[in-house]
Design an enzyme around this catalytic site. Structure first.
Site, PDB file in Angstrom:
ATOM      1  N   SER A   1       0.874  -1.286   0.056  1.00 11.89           N
ATOM      2  CA  SER A   1      -0.292   0.029   0.001  1.00 11.89           C
ATOM      3  C   SER A   1       0.816   1.397   0.107  1.00 11.89           C
ATOM      4  O   SER A   1       0.500   2.263  -0.498  1.00 11.89           O
ATOM      5  CB  SER A   1      -1.003   0.019   1.046  1.00 11.89           C
ATOM      6  OG  SER A   1      -0.091   0.025   2.261  1.00 11.89           O
TER       7      SER A   1
ATOM      8  N   TYR B   1       4.131   1.476  -1.361  1.00 10.47           N
ATOM      9  CA  TYR B   1       4.564   1.676  -2.407  1.00 10.47           C
ATOM     10  C   TYR B   1       3.627   2.075  -3.452  1.00 10.47           C
ATOM     11  O   TYR B   1       3.886   2.800  -4.390  1.00 10.47           O
ATOM     12  CB  TYR B   1       5.131   0.011  -2.994  1.00 10.47           C
ATOM     13  CG  TYR B   1       5.910   0.310  -4.341  1.00 10.47           C
ATOM     14  CD1 TYR B   1       5.089   0.317  -5.449  1.00 10.47           C
ATOM     15  CD2 TYR B   1       7.112   0.304  -4.403  1.00 10.47           C
ATOM     16  CE1 TYR B   1       5.880   0.274  -6.683  1.00 10.47           C
ATOM     17  CE2 TYR B   1       7.628   0.475  -5.611  1.00 10.47           C
ATOM     18  CZ  TYR B   1       7.054   0.045  -6.714  1.00 10.47           C
ATOM     19  OH  TYR B   1       7.954   0.436  -8.016  1.00 10.47           O
TER      20      TYR B   1
ATOM     21  N   GLU C   1     -11.193 -14.491 -10.232  1.00  9.90           N
ATOM     22  CA  GLU C   1     -10.142 -15.497  -9.865  1.00  9.90           C
ATOM     23  C   GLU C   1      -9.638 -14.730  -8.351  1.00  9.90           C
ATOM     24  O   GLU C   1      -9.492 -13.657  -8.271  1.00  9.90           O
ATOM     25  CB  GLU C   1      -9.018 -15.830 -10.565  1.00  9.90           C
ATOM     26  CG  GLU C   1      -9.310 -16.521 -11.919  1.00  9.90           C
ATOM     27  CD  GLU C   1      -8.503 -16.772 -13.011  1.00  9.90           C
ATOM     28  OE1 GLU C   1      -7.365 -17.435 -12.774  1.00  9.90           O
ATOM     29  OE2 GLU C   1      -8.357 -15.826 -14.193  1.00  9.90           O
TER      30      GLU C   1
ATOM     31  N   LYS D   1      -6.613 -13.685  -5.935  1.00 10.91           N
ATOM     32  CA  LYS D   1      -5.209 -13.396  -6.327  1.00 10.91           C
ATOM     33  C   LYS D   1      -4.498 -13.980  -5.177  1.00 10.91           C
ATOM     34  O   LYS D   1      -4.239 -13.276  -3.954  1.00 10.91           O
ATOM     35  CB  LYS D   1      -5.173 -11.835  -6.165  1.00 10.91           C
ATOM     36  CG  LYS D   1      -3.986 -10.998  -6.686  1.00 10.91           C
ATOM     37  CD  LYS D   1      -3.982  -9.427  -6.771  1.00 10.91           C
ATOM     38  CE  LYS D   1      -2.768  -9.084  -7.262  1.00 10.91           C
ATOM     39  NZ  LYS D   1      -1.591  -9.245  -6.218  1.00 10.91           N
TER      40      LYS D   1
ATOM     41  N   ASP E   1      -1.406 -14.762  -2.821  1.00 10.63           N
ATOM     42  CA  ASP E   1      -0.033 -13.729  -2.443  1.00 10.63           C
ATOM     43  C   ASP E   1       0.861 -14.736  -2.364  1.00 10.63           C
ATOM     44  O   ASP E   1       1.352 -15.318  -1.442  1.00 10.63           O
ATOM     45  CB  ASP E   1      -0.607 -13.268  -1.214  1.00 10.63           C
ATOM     46  CG  ASP E   1       0.244 -12.279  -0.554  1.00 10.63           C
ATOM     47  OD1 ASP E   1       1.071 -11.719  -1.351  1.00 10.63           O
ATOM     48  OD2 ASP E   1       0.486 -11.674   0.683  1.00 10.63           O
TER      49      ASP E   1
ATOM     50  N   ARG F   1       9.293 -14.237 -12.411  1.00  7.28           N
ATOM     51  CA  ARG F   1       8.631 -13.095 -13.009  1.00  7.28           C
ATOM     52  C   ARG F   1       9.842 -11.951 -13.509  1.00  7.28           C
ATOM     53  O   ARG F   1      10.201 -11.492 -14.481  1.00  7.28           O
ATOM     54  CB  ARG F   1       7.539 -12.294 -12.315  1.00  7.28           C
ATOM     55  CG  ARG F   1       7.250 -11.142 -13.128  1.00  7.28           C
ATOM     56  CD  ARG F   1       5.831 -10.457 -12.607  1.00  7.28           C
ATOM     57  NE  ARG F   1       5.551  -9.109 -13.205  1.00  7.28           N
ATOM     58  CZ  ARG F   1       6.087  -8.041 -13.050  1.00  7.28           C
ATOM     59  NH1 ARG F   1       6.990  -8.006 -11.958  1.00  7.28           N
ATOM     60  NH2 ARG F   1       5.728  -7.048 -13.772  1.00  7.28           N
TER      61      ARG F   1
ATOM     62  N   TYR G   1      -2.587 -20.234 -13.441  1.00  7.60           N
ATOM     63  CA  TYR G   1      -3.892 -19.461 -13.972  1.00  7.60           C
ATOM     64  C   TYR G   1      -3.724 -18.579 -15.595  1.00  7.60           C
ATOM     65  O   TYR G   1      -4.652 -18.039 -15.696  1.00  7.60           O
ATOM     66  CB  TYR G   1      -3.974 -18.391 -13.169  1.00  7.60           C
ATOM     67  CG  TYR G   1      -2.716 -17.472 -12.788  1.00  7.60           C
ATOM     68  CD1 TYR G   1      -2.422 -16.503 -13.500  1.00  7.60           C
ATOM     69  CD2 TYR G   1      -2.233 -17.575 -11.500  1.00  7.60           C
ATOM     70  CE1 TYR G   1      -1.554 -15.659 -13.457  1.00  7.60           C
ATOM     71  CE2 TYR G   1      -1.024 -16.708 -11.331  1.00  7.60           C
ATOM     72  CZ  TYR G   1      -0.844 -15.872 -12.258  1.00  7.60           C
ATOM     73  OH  TYR G   1       0.420 -14.970 -12.232  1.00  7.60           O
TER      74      TYR G   1
ATOM     75  N   LYS H   1      -7.885  -5.016  -5.167  1.00  2.85           N
ATOM     76  CA  LYS H   1      -6.732  -5.250  -3.807  1.00  2.85           C
ATOM     77  C   LYS H   1      -7.505  -4.930  -2.362  1.00  2.85           C
ATOM     78  O   LYS H   1      -8.315  -4.139  -2.407  1.00  2.85           O
ATOM     79  CB  LYS H   1      -5.511  -4.172  -3.841  1.00  2.85           C
ATOM     80  CG  LYS H   1      -4.732  -4.422  -5.316  1.00  2.85           C
ATOM     81  CD  LYS H   1      -3.222  -3.835  -4.830  1.00  2.85           C
ATOM     82  CE  LYS H   1      -2.461  -4.781  -4.239  1.00  2.85           C
ATOM     83  NZ  LYS H   1      -0.996  -4.244  -4.268  1.00  2.85           N
TER      84      LYS H   1
ATOM     85  N   CYS I   1       5.319   3.330  38.650  1.00  3.32           N
ATOM     86  CA  CYS I   1       4.099   3.056  38.135  1.00  3.32           C
ATOM     87  C   CYS I   1       3.512   4.315  37.471  1.00  3.32           C
ATOM     88  O   CYS I   1       3.705   5.204  38.619  1.00  3.32           O
ATOM     89  CB  CYS I   1       3.245   2.363  38.867  1.00  3.32           C
ATOM     90  SG  CYS I   1       1.538   2.255  38.244  1.00  3.32           S
TER      91      CYS I   1
ATOM     92  N   CYS J   1       0.204   5.105  40.007  1.00  2.00           N
ATOM     93  CA  CYS J   1       0.210   5.194  41.705  1.00  2.00           C
ATOM     94  C   CYS J   1       1.556   5.606  42.057  1.00  2.00           C
ATOM     95  O   CYS J   1       1.501   5.736  43.435  1.00  2.00           O
ATOM     96  CB  CYS J   1      -0.369   3.842  42.155  1.00  2.00           C
ATOM     97  SG  CYS J   1       0.627   2.494  42.139  1.00  2.00           S
TER      98      CYS J   1
ATOM     99  N   CYS K   1       3.509  -3.392  38.095  1.00  2.00           N
ATOM    100  CA  CYS K   1       3.132  -2.880  39.501  1.00  2.00           C
ATOM    101  C   CYS K   1       2.345  -4.060  40.327  1.00  2.00           C
ATOM    102  O   CYS K   1       1.432  -4.294  39.915  1.00  2.00           O
ATOM    103  CB  CYS K   1       2.307  -1.612  39.247  1.00  2.00           C
ATOM    104  SG  CYS K   1       1.563  -0.763  40.813  1.00  2.00           S
TER     105      CYS K   1
ATOM    106  N   CYS L   1      -3.492  -0.027  43.393  1.00  2.00           N
ATOM    107  CA  CYS L   1      -3.181   0.767  42.095  1.00  2.00           C
ATOM    108  C   CYS L   1      -4.517   0.942  41.622  1.00  2.00           C
ATOM    109  O   CYS L   1      -5.267   0.096  40.894  1.00  2.00           O
ATOM    110  CB  CYS L   1      -2.402  -0.055  41.220  1.00  2.00           C
ATOM    111  SG  CYS L   1      -2.103   0.890  39.668  1.00  2.00           S
TER     112      CYS L   1
END
Length: 667
Positions: free
Chosen positions: A34, A36, A112, A114, A116, A135, A221, A309, A403, A406, A421, A426
């Protein structure tokens, strides 16, 4: 045009070239897709407005990056082009409109999944597998023939002695990925971030034995070159590939309209987690090959196909601050405050950082740009830091010694990573304990959410869980967003919670290490609170699934006079202290059809909800699990049962419909 525009173009090109090299060459991306896509879209828009800035070396002018030199280079006979992207319904409608403008309204699409994974090309000569390649940049890839031969679903010889180049996606099934990371963790090696990276890393090993050990798979595919087969449609091609012995994904579907495509996308968006492999979208292709030819190609992608996507599960944002939260057990957890960013359909403002060790390990600093991940309903987390974006103004984070609520000293107990703690007074622990007590799996008091609890606590109307049963109408009516109806409904819900079975109360009390399942086991074994609080360690250990650590925690809880006083106080207000559920006795359920059986529920049922069905099965001695395996005895399939039913059929397991299930319950 100013210097700022030119500087931004230079910056974008530098980032995109770096991220492209990491993704396509090293198979080790530092940013999600996302990010890129976002940067590439920005550069495309700038170059569209200022065409004089376009240069031959711009990332917009090529498909991808160069392959690694460690493998022999392979030139694809037909380029392996990328697909254009669609991110919403309007993008799909625009695609459909462009298609129909060229080929007319008589058009049919194939949808179809996709996958990953890693795009690959397989070449067969006279029916024999002779060459496998990645590829790469779309024109030139890397030869990985020997590694692809280790994938058992790839036939070494086709059922026909033909010449064929076919494209597909090599991937790592989820189960193989989990097993691989477990092995790497035990060996002290770095874990793979996701199945896609694991698949790519496996196929690019120089030793095929390593690839063989990774249990990869493949879906084919697309036919990649000319072939001696009279085909008219892409769907015919898929069927032909399958007839040759090549593995195709069975989930493809013909769609005649965008409405059908959207319905297909919505279906798989919901069913996606049930698949045994990862998908990151849906591919839509024009079915008729003549129409594909008429539509043709752009410089980078075919005009007859598009990839929808899914909403990003990983995005980039800035970490503005780190704040501390104290939980009901006293654990102090650092939380990242983020510049709000949409991810997986929601706007994320915070992400967990788990503990100080993780912050050190990932070198997280306030002001950093970070990749955050959110899958399903999981709390967002920081995946990694984009160190190349640092300006020098980032600030190191150090956990405090006291903490934040407290002021008590924080301690790290032996064998634990987290700081804790240990002050029982507390206020943060008390408040979180109250929120837990009223939650759905505990006392399930509807209307008592976190905001209402916080108001009651800050106004000193409640200090422990017993105070909830002292609340009156006058206490509630003056609070924010609490009118007459809301106040009365809440009082009714509090009163109703007194009738809960013992396991709800046990879980709500927050005994360390006692979860909802263990609370049910204890309630079923001891039946009453009085019997449980006087049980010895030997009696606790005699209960199935109760170990040393949990037994010691239970004993410590009931030896604390403050907790004993609290239980007596709850009892005085009429809170039930007995188990009301079915008592599972081996002799009583010996004749049950579910006794000792492992059962999986899938699909929708008309007469019982999933929790009700699960409870009924367990009351008859059965065990309900969420995944189908060879160890599953019965699969109960309701309407719209998906991949679990298909897997059960493949494993030839016993499958029941709802009618048979109900008959078994009533027998």
């Amino acid at each position: 045009m100013g210097q700022d525009v030119m500087a931004r173009v230079q910056e974008l090109r530098k980032l995109l070239n770096q991220y492209g090299y990491e993704y396509y060459v090293q198979d080790n991306p530092s940013v999600p897709d996302s990010e890129y896509d976002r940067l590439m879209h920005e550069l495309i828009e700038i170059e569209r407005e200022h065409p004089e800035l376009i240069s031959p070396d711009s990332p917009t002018q090529r498909i991808a990056a160069e392959p690694l030199k460690a493998f022999k280079k392979v030139t694809h006979r037909t380029p392996m082009m990328s697909l254009g992207n669609a991110f919403n319904e309007q993008d799909l409608r625009d695609f459909d409109r462009r298609v129909r403008q060229t080929v007319g309204d008589d058009v049919q699409y194939i949808c179809e999944l996709k996958i990953d994974g890693l795009a690959v090309s397989l070449t067969y000569e006279e029916g024999q597998f002779v060459l496998g390649a990645t590829r790469g940049d779309g024109t030139t890839g890397e030869e990985i023939t020997q590694n692809l031969k280790t994938i058992r679903s790839i036939p070494l010889r086709l059922k026909e002695a033909i010449n064929l180049e076919v494209r597909g996606e090599a991937y790592m099934p989820k189960r193989s990925f989990e097993r691989l990371n477990e092995q790497r963790k035990e060996a002290g090696e770095a874990l793979f971030a996701n199945p896609r990276n694991a698949a790519a890393g496996s196929l690019r090993q120089l030793d095929p034995k390593i690839a063989a050990s990774r249990n990869l798979d493949v879906f084919l595919y697309q036919i990649g070159n000319a072939y001696d087969k009279p085909l008219e449609r892409h769907s015919e091609g898929l069927e032909w590939l399958e007839s040759l012995g090549l593995k195709t994904n069975p989930e493809w579907k013909k769609c005649a309209s965008i409405e059908e495509i959207v319905a297909y996308i919505e279906y798989w968006t919901e069913k996606r987690p049930e698949l045994s492999y990862d998908i990151d979208g849906i591919v839509i292709k024009v079915d008729a090959l003549a129409q594909q030819q008429a539509l043709g190609f752009t410089a980078k992608s075919p005009r007859w196909a598009i990839a929808y996507k899914f909403p990003a599960e990983e995005v980039v944002t800035q970490l503005e601050d780190i704040v501390l939260n104290v939980g009901r057990t006293g654990v102090v957890t650092p939380t990242a405050v983020l510049t709000p960013v949409p991810v997986a359909g929601t706007t994320v403002k915070r992400a967990t950082l788990h503990n100080e060790d993780l912050i050190r390990e990932k070198d997280i600093r306030i002001g950093d740009y970070v990749v955050i991940k959110k899958a399903g309903d999981i709390i967002p987390e920081v995946v990694n830091v984009l160190t190349e974006r640092r300006t020098g103004n980032e600030v190191d984070f150090h956990m405090p010694t006291e903490c934040p609520e407290c002021g008590s000293d924080l301690v790290r107990l032996e064998g634990e990573v987290a700081l804790r703690c240990i002050n029982p007074k507390c206020p943060a622990q008390i408040r979180e304990g109250l929120i837990h007590f009223v939650s759905r799996n505990a006392m399930n008091i509807d209307g008592l959410g976190e905001k209402v609890i916080t108001q009651l606590f800050e106004q000193k109307l409640i200090e422990d869980v017993a105070d909830l049963y002292r609340l009156t109408y006058d206490h509630l009516i003056g609070m924010e967003r609490m009118g007459e109806k809301s106040s009365n409904n809440l009082l009714e819900a509090i009163e109703s919670s007194k009738q809960n079975s013992l396991e709800k109360l046990l879980f709500g009390l927050g005994i360390r290490f006692v979860g909802a399942k263990a609370a049910r086991t204890l309630a079923e074994a001891f039946l009453t609170m009085d019997a449980l609080k006087t049980a010895s360690k030997e009696e606790l250990l005699a209960v199935d699934e109760i170990g040393e650590k949990m037994a010691d925690s239970i004993l410590t809880f009931f030896q604390n006079p403050d907790f004993l006083e609290l239980i007596d106080e709850l009892k005085s207000y009429g809170v039930n202290m007995e188990y009301k559920g079915p008592i599972i006795n081996a002799e009583d359920v010996a004749d049950s059809p579910f006794a000792g059986k492992t059962v999986v529920l899938t699909g929708k049922m008309e007469q019982l909800s999933r929790p009700e069905a699960k409870e009924r099965i367990e009351s008859l001695g059965g065990k309900v699990t969420s995944s189908v395996s060879k160890k599953t005895d019965i699969v109960i399939a309701g309407e719209e049962a998906g991949s679990k039913l298909e897997k059960a059929e493949q494993l030839q397991l016993e499958i029941w419909d709802e009618a048979r299930f109900l008959a078994a319950l009533n027998s």
